[in-house]
Design a protein around this motif. Structure first.
Motif, PDB file in Angstrom:
ATOM      1  N   LEU A   1      63.258  20.140  -3.550  1.00 22.51           N
ATOM      2  CA  LEU A   1      62.771  19.187  -4.562  1.00 22.51           C
ATOM      3  C   LEU A   1      61.384  18.739  -4.112  1.00 22.51           C
ATOM      4  N   HIS A   2      60.408  19.477  -4.523  1.00 20.56           N
ATOM      5  CA  HIS A   2      59.045  19.226  -4.044  1.00 20.56           C
ATOM      6  C   HIS A   2      58.181  18.618  -5.140  1.00 20.56           C
ATOM      7  N   PHE A   3      57.818  17.375  -4.968  1.00 20.77           N
ATOM      8  CA  PHE A   3      56.941  16.670  -5.912  1.00 20.77           C
ATOM      9  C   PHE A   3      57.478  16.771  -7.343  1.00 20.77           C
TER      10      PHE A   3
ATOM     11  N   ASP B   1      64.889  25.442 -18.049  1.00 16.54           N
ATOM     12  CA  ASP B   1      65.877  24.458 -18.504  1.00 16.54           C
ATOM     13  C   ASP B   1      66.050  23.379 -17.438  1.00 16.54           C
ATOM     14  N   PHE B   2      66.818  22.347 -17.799  1.00 22.49           N
ATOM     15  CA  PHE B   2      67.251  21.363 -16.807  1.00 22.49           C
ATOM     16  C   PHE B   2      68.393  22.008 -16.028  1.00 22.49           C
ATOM     17  N   PHE B   3      68.350  21.884 -14.709  1.00 24.00           N
ATOM     18  CA  PHE B   3      69.367  22.543 -13.896  1.00 24.00           C
ATOM     19  C   PHE B   3      70.754  21.988 -14.174  1.00 24.00           C
TER      20      PHE B   3
ATOM     21  N   TYR C   1      65.276  29.538  -9.567  1.00 25.89           N
ATOM     22  CA  TYR C   1      64.063  28.734  -9.764  1.00 25.89           C
ATOM     23  C   TYR C   1      64.143  28.110 -11.142  1.00 25.89           C
ATOM     24  N   TRP C   2      64.230  26.778 -11.190  1.00 27.54           N
ATOM     25  CA  TRP C   2      64.397  26.080 -12.475  1.00 27.54           C
ATOM     26  C   TRP C   2      63.167  25.255 -12.779  1.00 27.54           C
ATOM     27  N   GLU C   3      62.657  25.412 -13.971  1.00 23.03           N
ATOM     28  CA  GLU C   3      61.474  24.673 -14.443  1.00 23.03           C
ATOM     29  C   GLU C   3      61.701  24.234 -15.880  1.00 23.03           C
ATOM     30  N   ILE C   4      61.079  23.130 -16.272  1.00 22.34           N
ATOM     31  CA  ILE C   4      61.140  22.747 -17.695  1.00 22.34           C
ATOM     32  C   ILE C   4      59.782  22.966 -18.373  1.00 22.34           C
ATOM     33  N   SER C   5      58.815  23.509 -17.617  1.00 25.89           N
ATOM     34  CA  SER C   5      57.524  23.842 -18.221  1.00 25.89           C
ATOM     35  C   SER C   5      57.407  25.367 -18.327  1.00 25.89           C
ATOM     36  N   GLN C   6      57.284  25.835 -19.575  1.00 19.11           N
ATOM     37  CA  GLN C   6      57.175  27.286 -19.798  1.00 19.11           C
ATOM     38  C   GLN C   6      55.940  27.858 -19.099  1.00 19.11           C
TER      39      GLN C   6
ATOM     40  N   ILE D   1      65.444  26.147  -6.238  1.00 20.02           N
ATOM     41  CA  ILE D   1      64.157  25.440  -6.336  1.00 20.02           C
ATOM     42  C   ILE D   1      64.087  24.792  -7.718  1.00 20.02           C
ATOM     43  N   ILE D   2      63.939  23.464  -7.729  1.00 16.95           N
ATOM     44  CA  ILE D   2      63.893  22.742  -9.013  1.00 16.95           C
ATOM     45  C   ILE D   2      62.515  22.106  -9.176  1.00 16.95           C
ATOM     46  N   GLY D   3      61.851  22.413 -10.291  1.00 21.25           N
ATOM     47  CA  GLY D   3      60.517  21.852 -10.546  1.00 21.25           C
ATOM     48  C   GLY D   3      59.476  22.395  -9.585  1.00 21.25           C
ATOM     49  N   GLY D   4      59.543  23.680  -9.323  1.00 16.82           N
ATOM     50  CA  GLY D   4      58.647  24.313  -8.333  1.00 16.82           C
ATOM     51  C   GLY D   4      57.236  24.545  -8.841  1.00 16.82           C
ATOM     52  N   GLY D   5      56.993  24.248 -10.124  1.00 13.76           N
ATOM     53  CA  GLY D   5      55.647  24.438 -10.671  1.00 13.76           C
ATOM     54  C   GLY D   5      55.267  25.910 -10.710  1.00 13.76           C
ATOM     55  N   ASP D   6      53.992  26.198 -10.358  1.00 13.65           N
ATOM     56  CA  ASP D   6      53.506  27.589 -10.466  1.00 13.65           C
ATOM     57  C   ASP D   6      53.945  28.465  -9.290  1.00 13.65           C
TER      58      ASP D   6
HETATM   59  C1  SAM Z   1      54.130  17.358 -10.317  1.00 13.84           C
HETATM   60  S1  SAM Z   1      54.652  18.961 -10.715  1.00 13.84           S
HETATM   61  C2  SAM Z   1      54.950  19.658  -9.100  1.00 13.84           C
HETATM   62  C3  SAM Z   1      55.062  21.149  -9.111  1.00 13.84           C
HETATM   63  C4  SAM Z   1      55.363  21.785  -7.751  1.00 13.84           C
HETATM   64  N1  SAM Z   1      56.635  21.342  -7.229  1.00 13.84           N
HETATM   65  C5  SAM Z   1      54.256  21.512  -6.774  1.00 13.84           C
HETATM   66  O1  SAM Z   1      54.492  20.777  -5.819  1.00 13.84           O
HETATM   67  O2  SAM Z   1      53.164  22.063  -6.960  1.00 13.84           O
HETATM   68  C6  SAM Z   1      56.276  18.648 -11.300  1.00 13.84           C
HETATM   69  C7  SAM Z   1      56.934  19.893 -11.868  1.00 13.84           C
HETATM   70  O3  SAM Z   1      58.319  19.603 -12.052  1.00 13.84           O
HETATM   71  C8  SAM Z   1      58.741  20.106 -13.308  1.00 13.84           C
HETATM   72  N2  SAM Z   1      59.895  19.284 -13.702  1.00 13.84           N
HETATM   73  C9  SAM Z   1      59.930  17.964 -14.011  1.00 13.84           C
HETATM   74  N3  SAM Z   1      61.197  17.566 -14.256  1.00 13.84           N
HETATM   75  C10 SAM Z   1      61.976  18.659 -14.090  1.00 13.84           C
HETATM   76  C11 SAM Z   1      63.386  18.908 -14.210  1.00 13.84           C
HETATM   77  N4  SAM Z   1      64.243  17.940 -14.536  1.00 13.84           N
HETATM   78  N5  SAM Z   1      63.846  20.153 -13.970  1.00 13.84           N
HETATM   79  C12 SAM Z   1      62.990  21.151 -13.624  1.00 13.84           C
HETATM   80  N6  SAM Z   1      61.639  20.986 -13.506  1.00 13.84           N
HETATM   81  C13 SAM Z   1      61.152  19.758 -13.740  1.00 13.84           C
HETATM   82  C14 SAM Z   1      57.508  19.981 -14.198  1.00 13.84           C
HETATM   83  O4  SAM Z   1      57.574  20.856 -15.280  1.00 13.84           O
HETATM   84  C15 SAM Z   1      56.387  20.327 -13.214  1.00 13.84           C
HETATM   85  O5  SAM Z   1      56.137  21.704 -13.182  1.00 13.84           O
END
Ligand code: SAM
Length: 202
Positions: free
Chosen positions: A102-104, A87-89, A62-67, A42-47
């Motif tokens: 890759l959700h949103f 980190d960046f995956f 689960y990879w995120e760039i937001s702490q 899961i990349i960028g899964g948010g919360d």
């Molecule tokens: C718009 S939010 C969507 C969060 C979640 N996927 C959702 O649908 O609720 C985008 C998320 O992707 C993360 N993000 C952006 N670029 C990223 C990257 N290259 N690798 C990992 N996370 C990333 C951001 O930190 C943020 O939490």
């Protein structure tokens, strides 16, 4: 790493539910039912809140760039078998996954970043592995267009969102050797959930 979502994180999920109801969550979950035995990336899964009901069957990374988002995901998905990474995956030799979610997230990235991420994903998926993408596409009516534009302006202000437009997901994935194998539409096609496979995996 700078956390561009630190201010928004506590409000992100309630705000999306207020504006879109359950539609974004349904788009994220529409392809999945049985994850037992699968390794999921899961990349960028948010919360992670929208995955909470699935967590006992979730295993992978689960990879995120937001702490701040990652901290919440660790709590919200505490019963999962996911490992969490700030980190960046990057692909790691010998580490392969059955599917990537890759959700949103792609709509927050520049085209070059998407291409580079797809390269890392290609190295990390089993040959028959799949990408599950859910994201905003071109709005189909005036109300959606207004909300979409407001949303982009809001994200540019609050999260340093880099784009003023949407990526052409299909063109980018297609040119990187991916083939769309299934699609579901939400909100008249403003949001779509798609399944993609590598051309060589079909
Ligand atoms: C718009 S939010 C969507 C969060 C979640 N996927 C959702 O649908 O609720 C985008 C998320 O992707 C993360 N993000 C952006 N670029 C990223 C990257 N290259 N690798 C990992 N996370 C990333 C951001 O930190 C943020 O939490």
């Amino acid at each position: 790493m700078k956390d561009n979502y630190s201010f928004l994180t506590p409000f992100y999920n309630p705000l999306t539910k207020l504006i879109f109801g359950e539609q974004l969550m349904l788009a994220k979950r529409c392809f999945g039912s049985n994850f037992t035995g699968k390794k999921i990336l899961i990349i960028g899964g948010g919360d992670g809140l929208d995955y909470q009901v699935l967590q006992e069957n979730l295993s992978g990374e689960y990879w995120e760039i937001s702490q701040s988002m990652l901290n919440r995901a660790k709590v919200n998905l505490g019963k999962s078998d996911l490992s969490f990474h700030l980190d960046f995956f990057q692909a790691k030799e010998g580490k392969v996954f059955d599917e990537v979610w890759l959700h949103f997230v792609l709509d927050t990235m520049l085209d070059k970043e998407i291409e580079s991420l797809l390269g890392e994903i290609r190295k990390s998926l089993k040959p028959e592995g799949k990408i599950y993408l859910a994201d905003f596409f071109v709005p189909k009516n005036t109300l959606h267009r207004i909300i979409h534009q407001a949303m982009i302006s809001f994200f540019r202000l609050v999260t340093k969102h880099k784009r003023a437009n949407l990526p052409d997901y299909e063109q980018i994935l297609g040119s990187e050797g991916w083939v769309k194998t299934s699609e579901k539409e939400f909100m008249e096609g403003w949001v779509k959930a798609q399944e993609w496979k590598l051309e060589t995996g079909i």
